[in-house]
Design an enzyme around this catalytic site. Structure first.
Site, PDB file in Angstrom:
ATOM      1  N   LYS A  54      13.538  -7.158  63.199  1.00 19.57           N
ATOM      2  CA  LYS A  54      13.753  -5.770  62.757  1.00 19.57           C
ATOM      3  C   LYS A  54      14.920  -5.705  61.767  1.00 19.57           C
ATOM      4  O   LYS A  54      14.839  -5.019  60.750  1.00 19.57           O
ATOM      5  CB  LYS A  54      14.001  -4.863  63.978  1.00 19.57           C
ATOM      6  CG  LYS A  54      12.731  -4.628  64.786  1.00 19.57           C
ATOM      7  CD  LYS A  54      12.969  -3.971  66.132  1.00 19.57           C
ATOM      8  CE  LYS A  54      11.657  -3.929  66.916  1.00 19.57           C
ATOM      9  NZ  LYS A  54      11.777  -3.380  68.273  1.00 19.57           N
ATOM     10  N   GLN A  71      16.315  -1.688  72.331  1.00 13.81           N
ATOM     11  CA  GLN A  71      15.245  -2.648  72.586  1.00 13.81           C
ATOM     12  C   GLN A  71      14.922  -2.697  74.075  1.00 13.81           C
ATOM     13  O   GLN A  71      15.802  -2.807  74.918  1.00 13.81           O
ATOM     14  CB  GLN A  71      15.677  -4.043  72.068  1.00 13.81           C
ATOM     15  CG  GLN A  71      14.589  -5.096  72.109  1.00 13.81           C
ATOM     16  CD  GLN A  71      13.408  -4.798  71.188  1.00 13.81           C
ATOM     17  OE1 GLN A  71      13.544  -4.148  70.163  1.00 13.81           O
ATOM     18  NE2 GLN A  71      12.225  -5.257  71.576  1.00 13.81           N
ATOM     19  N   ASP A  88      11.428   5.073  67.386  1.00 21.11           N
ATOM     20  CA  ASP A  88      10.417   4.410  68.221  1.00 21.11           C
ATOM     21  C   ASP A  88       9.328   5.395  68.642  1.00 21.11           C
ATOM     22  O   ASP A  88       8.254   4.984  69.090  1.00 21.11           O
ATOM     23  CB  ASP A  88      11.077   3.873  69.508  1.00 21.11           C
ATOM     24  CG  ASP A  88      11.355   2.378  69.436  1.00 21.11           C
ATOM     25  OD1 ASP A  88      10.557   1.662  68.802  1.00 21.11           O
ATOM     26  OD2 ASP A  88      12.361   1.937  70.023  1.00 21.11           O
TER      27      ASP A  88
HETATM   28  N1  GUN Z   1      10.034  -3.744  73.312  1.00 18.71           N
HETATM   29  C1  GUN Z   1       8.770  -4.157  72.990  1.00 18.71           C
HETATM   30  N2  GUN Z   1       8.270  -3.386  72.005  1.00 18.71           N
HETATM   31  C2  GUN Z   1       9.211  -2.477  71.701  1.00 18.71           C
HETATM   32  C3  GUN Z   1       9.286  -1.425  70.753  1.00 18.71           C
HETATM   33  O1  GUN Z   1       8.365  -1.143  69.983  1.00 18.71           O
HETATM   34  N3  GUN Z   1      10.453  -0.723  70.741  1.00 18.71           N
HETATM   35  C4  GUN Z   1      11.484  -0.988  71.586  1.00 18.71           C
HETATM   36  N4  GUN Z   1      12.576  -0.221  71.504  1.00 18.71           N
HETATM   37  N5  GUN Z   1      11.440  -1.959  72.480  1.00 18.71           N
HETATM   38  C5  GUN Z   1      10.312  -2.697  72.530  1.00 18.71           C
END
Ligand code: GUN
Length: 284
Positions: free
Chosen positions: A52, A96, A119
């Site tokens: 990311k 996350q 998100d």
């Molecule tokens: N963990 C696995 N996929 C995601 C996601 O799309 N966003 C976040 N914040 N955590 C994750």
């Protein structure tokens, strides 16, 4: 032969579009900034977070990374989120998941300002999705809609079967397909005669979380198959929820794993960050 839907190409295009907007904003001394919080050292999470940040760098989005130790308290994370909510420079906040067991994931997720919830996990954004109002969309399902649209696959009037009902993928996916005028069926672990239902799907969204679960007996001739799964098979090779080799000669289009849905999630996260900044600067 099936058309292989190339998520790498489509996600690259979306990232280029984001880059262009960020460049234009920069010319007016306007920035876009994403804050990423990771608690603990889960290996998969570290890889996702790194990717990311890398995408942010590529596009020109500023990033603030907070790598917090496993023993961080929930109150400390909530305090940090509050500061980031109030920070005018920050357009998006991402915590996350998964979080360590001593934290309430829902409480943390809901503490993020809905205006910075890139998100799309906040109840306000989920509610907006249900009612069809503007809000941030969960990145993976939003990415799947982009994959379909940019591959000229019509959703309207199609029977779309979503296998999986998670808050992150299954539920928002079903709502987005409905928004596109699909006829939607949601299946889950308690569904009876799953095969009888998936065999009726014009568009099958496979998010069951089991490696190579869907073989040719689960799909209709000419169906479109979107594979959300990501696993390692017995030979340590990446695979999805769909047995790609078994179904590909039977279907009209299919996403590969890797290189299908996966790259779209980050592209849509970048898109959401840019949208958040545009909203802040009152553009469009
Ligand atoms: N963990 C696995 N996929 C995601 C996601 O799309 N966003 C976040 N914040 N955590 C994750």
């Amino acid at each position: 032969m099936a058309n292989i839907i190339d998520g790498k190409v489509i996600s690259a295009k979306i990232k280029e579009e984001c880059k262009e907007i960020v460049l234009k904003l920069k010319e007016e001394e306007k920035t876009v900034c994403l804050a990423v919080i990771q608690v603990g050292t889960d290996v998969a999470s570290s890889v996702y977070v790194k990717n990311k940040i890398k995408a942010c760098e590529y596009i020109g989005i500023l990033s603030k990374t907070y790598e917090l130790p496993e023993e961080t308290t929930q109150d400390e994370v909530l305090q940090l989120i509050e500061e980031l909510n109030d920070d005018q420079e920050v357009d998006g906040i991402l915590v996350q998941l998964p979080l360590p067991a001593h934290m309430d994931e829902n409480k943390i997720t809901q503490a993020i300002s809905a205006k910075k919830d890139v998100d799309g996990f906040h109840d306000e954004n989920v509610g907006a999705l249900v009612t069809g109002h503007k809000g941030f969309l969960s990145c993976t399902p939003a990415g799947i809609i982009e994959l379909l649209k940019r591959s000229q696959i019509e959703i309207e009037g199609k029977h779309c079967v979503v296998v999986g009902r998670s808050n992150i993928v299954g539920k928002p996916m079903a709502l987005l397909l409905l928004r596109e005028n699909g006829t939607v069926t949601i299946c889950h672990s308690k569904t009876k005669d799953l095969k009888e239902i998936t065999k009726q799907a014009d568009i099958l969204i496979a998010a069951i979380g089991k490696p190579k679960f869907f073989d040719e007996t689960y799909v209709k001739d000419g169906a479109v198959i979107i594979d959300v799964g990501i696993h390692r098979d017995a030979h340590n090779k990446l695979c999805g929820d769909v047995d790609f080799d078994a179904v590909q000669s039977k279907v009209s289009a299919i996403t590969p794993v890797p290189g299908g849905v996966g790259p779209m999630t980050i592209a849509m996260l970048m898109y959401n960050c840019v949208q958040s900044a545009k909203r802040k600067y009152k553009i469009d």
